[in-house]
Design a protein around this motif. Sequence first.
Motif, short mmCIF file in Angstrom:
data_model
loop_
_atom_site.label_atom_id
_atom_site.label_comp_id
_atom_site.label_asym_id
_atom_site.label_seq_id
_atom_site.Cartn_x
_atom_site.Cartn_y
_atom_site.Cartn_z
N SER A 195 0.94 -1.31 -0.02
CA SER A 195 -0.13 -0.05 0.07
C SER A 195 1.08 1.20 0.23
CB SER A 195 -0.97 0.00 1.26
OG SER A 195 -0.29 0.26 2.29
N GLY A 196 0.22 2.25 0.22
CA GLY A 196 1.02 3.76 0.17
C GLY A 196 2.17 3.62 1.18
N THR A 197 1.74 3.11 2.19
CA THR A 197 2.89 3.07 3.52
C THR A 197 4.03 2.39 2.99
OG1 THR A 197 1.04 3.29 4.91
CG2 THR A 197 2.94 2.65 5.92
N TRP A 245 6.17 4.34 0.60
CA TRP A 245 7.00 5.48 1.57
C TRP A 245 8.20 4.93 2.00
CZ3 TRP A 245 3.04 7.04 6.33
CH2 TRP A 245 2.46 8.19 5.70
N PHE A 247 -1.35 12.12 7.89
CA PHE A 247 -0.48 11.56 6.86
C PHE A 247 0.74 12.08 6.98
CE2 PHE A 247 -4.99 10.26 5.54
CZ PHE A 247 -4.48 8.67 5.79
N VAL A 283 3.91 15.96 1.93
CA VAL A 283 2.39 15.42 1.35
C VAL A 283 1.83 16.07 0.59
CG1 VAL A 283 0.24 14.28 2.22
CG2 VAL A 283 2.29 13.95 3.47
N ASN A 294 -1.09 15.91 -1.19
CA ASN A 294 -2.57 16.35 -0.71
C ASN A 294 -2.84 15.55 0.66
OD1 ASN A 294 -5.29 17.06 -1.82
ND2 ASN A 294 -5.71 15.01 -1.33
N THR A 334 -4.96 13.99 2.93
CA THR A 334 -6.26 13.33 2.80
C THR A 334 -6.86 13.77 4.28
OG1 THR A 334 -4.76 11.60 1.73
CG2 THR A 334 -7.22 11.29 2.02
N ASP A 379 4.62 12.83 -1.25
CA ASP A 379 3.42 11.82 -1.17
C ASP A 379 2.45 12.33 -1.98
OD1 ASP A 379 1.12 10.78 -0.17
OD2 ASP A 379 1.52 10.60 1.88
N VAL A 419 -0.10 10.15 -2.84
CA VAL A 419 -0.96 8.86 -2.72
C VAL A 419 -2.60 9.46 -3.15
CG1 VAL A 419 -2.09 7.29 -0.97
CG2 VAL A 419 0.44 7.70 -1.02
N SER A 420 -2.87 10.78 -2.57
CA SER A 420 -4.18 11.15 -2.66
C SER A 420 -4.37 12.12 -3.98
CB SER A 420 -4.95 11.47 -1.79
OG SER A 420 -4.37 12.52 -0.84
N GLN A 439 -5.02 2.65 -4.92
CA GLN A 439 -6.32 2.53 -4.37
C GLN A 439 -7.30 3.88 -4.57
OE1 GLN A 439 -3.87 2.43 -2.34
NE2 GLN A 439 -4.44 3.19 -0.36
N LYS A 440 -6.57 4.93 -5.13
CA LYS A 440 -7.09 6.38 -5.26
C LYS A 440 -7.55 6.80 -6.48
CE LYS A 440 -5.47 7.11 -0.39
NZ LYS A 440 -6.45 7.41 0.42
N1 PLP Z 1 -0.44 9.24 2.37
C1 PLP Z 1 -1.81 9.56 1.88
C2 PLP Z 1 -1.84 11.12 1.68
C3 PLP Z 1 -2.86 8.83 2.25
O1 PLP Z 1 -4.01 9.46 2.16
C4 PLP Z 1 -2.70 7.58 2.66
C5 PLP Z 1 -3.87 6.68 2.81
O2 PLP Z 1 -4.99 7.17 2.79
C6 PLP Z 1 -1.28 7.06 2.80
C7 PLP Z 1 -0.30 7.98 2.67
C8 PLP Z 1 -1.17 5.62 3.23
O3 PLP Z 1 -1.57 4.76 2.29
P1 PLP Z 1 -2.16 3.31 2.66
O4 PLP Z 1 -3.02 3.25 3.52
O5 PLP Z 1 -2.26 2.93 1.31
O6 PLP Z 1 -0.84 2.63 3.10
#
Ligand code: PLP
Length: 402
Positions: free
Chosen positions: A68-70, A73, A95, A144, A146, A148, A175, A177-178, A200-201
């Motif tokens: 996932s995003g984490t 990272w 985040f 970051v 955006n 979230t 980052d 991710v969103s 997933q976004k």
């Molecule tokens: N960074 C941002 C801006 C996010 O919105 C999220 C998750 O919503 C993450 C990182 C972490 O991603 P993940 O939940 O896919 O590990």
Amino acid sequence: MAATRRPGRNHLFVPGPTNIPDRVLRAMLVQSEDHRSVDFPSLTKPLFEDTKKVFGSTDGTIFLFPASGTGIWESALCNTLARGDKVLSSRFGQFSHLWIDMAQRLGLDVIVQEETWGTGANPQRIEEALRADKNHEIKAVMVVHNETATGVTSDIGAVRKAIDAAGHPALLFVDGVSSIGSLPFKADEWKVDAAIAGSQKGLMLPAGLGVACISPKGLQAAESQAGKNDRLAKVYFDYADQRKANPTGYFPYTPPLPLLYGLREALDCLFEEGLENVYHRHAVLGEATRQAVAAWGLKTCAKDAKWNSDTVTAIVVPEGVDAAKIIKHAYVRYNLALGAGLSEVAGKVFRIGHVGDLNELSLLGAIAGAEMSMLDNGIKVTPGSGVAAASSYLRENPLSKA
Ligand code: PLP
């Protein structure tokens, strides 16, 4: 399986995971196949090239990990930095907080710039910190794009200008991710050394595919770690292993086939719509949501219009109301999933995600449901006001530029 059957369609308006287009779902329904076959690179080689487009990059190198995003990272940090390296980061939401926490737990020395939640990265403060770092001990700036949790978008172009104005060689990690795949992202122009996305976004896939776009300078930083005693530990996430295999269209480990087929289809969806149109659609849907919030007489968590995110709006509920109740009621009574407030803003906000595969009427469903749930919970918004404001705006502003 859900505990209770809820008839009709679930309205998924958390800011990720997002709705998956039917054709992407179908594309993922594939039989397993030999990922070392002669045919396999015909799927993967174009994927590595085409994925760069959503990052706004031609110079970058794409890394795809089942994560996932984490996870992605972590891959960016542990490949490019060494134990004890100084990094600079702003904290203005859950985040950015979690990313800082990860960097600290990996053994990096994080200089944290605290910003008010509801604002974003402050380029001026970043420039000042970098100017003060005469010996160039800061190895990376982490932002970051955006946030979230609060519905705030930071200006990455301005952060890049700040780094350049300070004449500082720090890497820039972003980052996305969103934001990536939904908001304009210009990895090459902004000289982003590690840009990261989750599937997933904006990419409209299930969670599980982490994507990083690493600049030539970022790759150099990764290479320079080899053989260092204080390099950060990684094995599975080692970019060097991927770099040996990926150019020929293969992976060092078994790749998640359905997600790769899904990514192919999702990219095709984005390219068929046109990335400029995708960004425009998100801008229109974001503004329509904000028009609804204003008509309700409520405020967004974003402190000023310049911070408004076009992928997620965090709506502040009146004092004394528990936002969690509105979210639960919307789900149980109306089959609508709204985003929860996280950490500092838990109970104070609910979030409407307007990211990924959606259009006017799907958004209006979420606005209607949020309004009904607020009314049921005693918030005195004028019935129909949010829907009326958003629908007028949407009628005047087509989703497609063409
Ligand atoms: N960074 C941002 C801006 C996010 O919105 C999220 C998750 O919503 C993450 C990182 C972490 O991603 P993940 O939940 O896919 O590990």
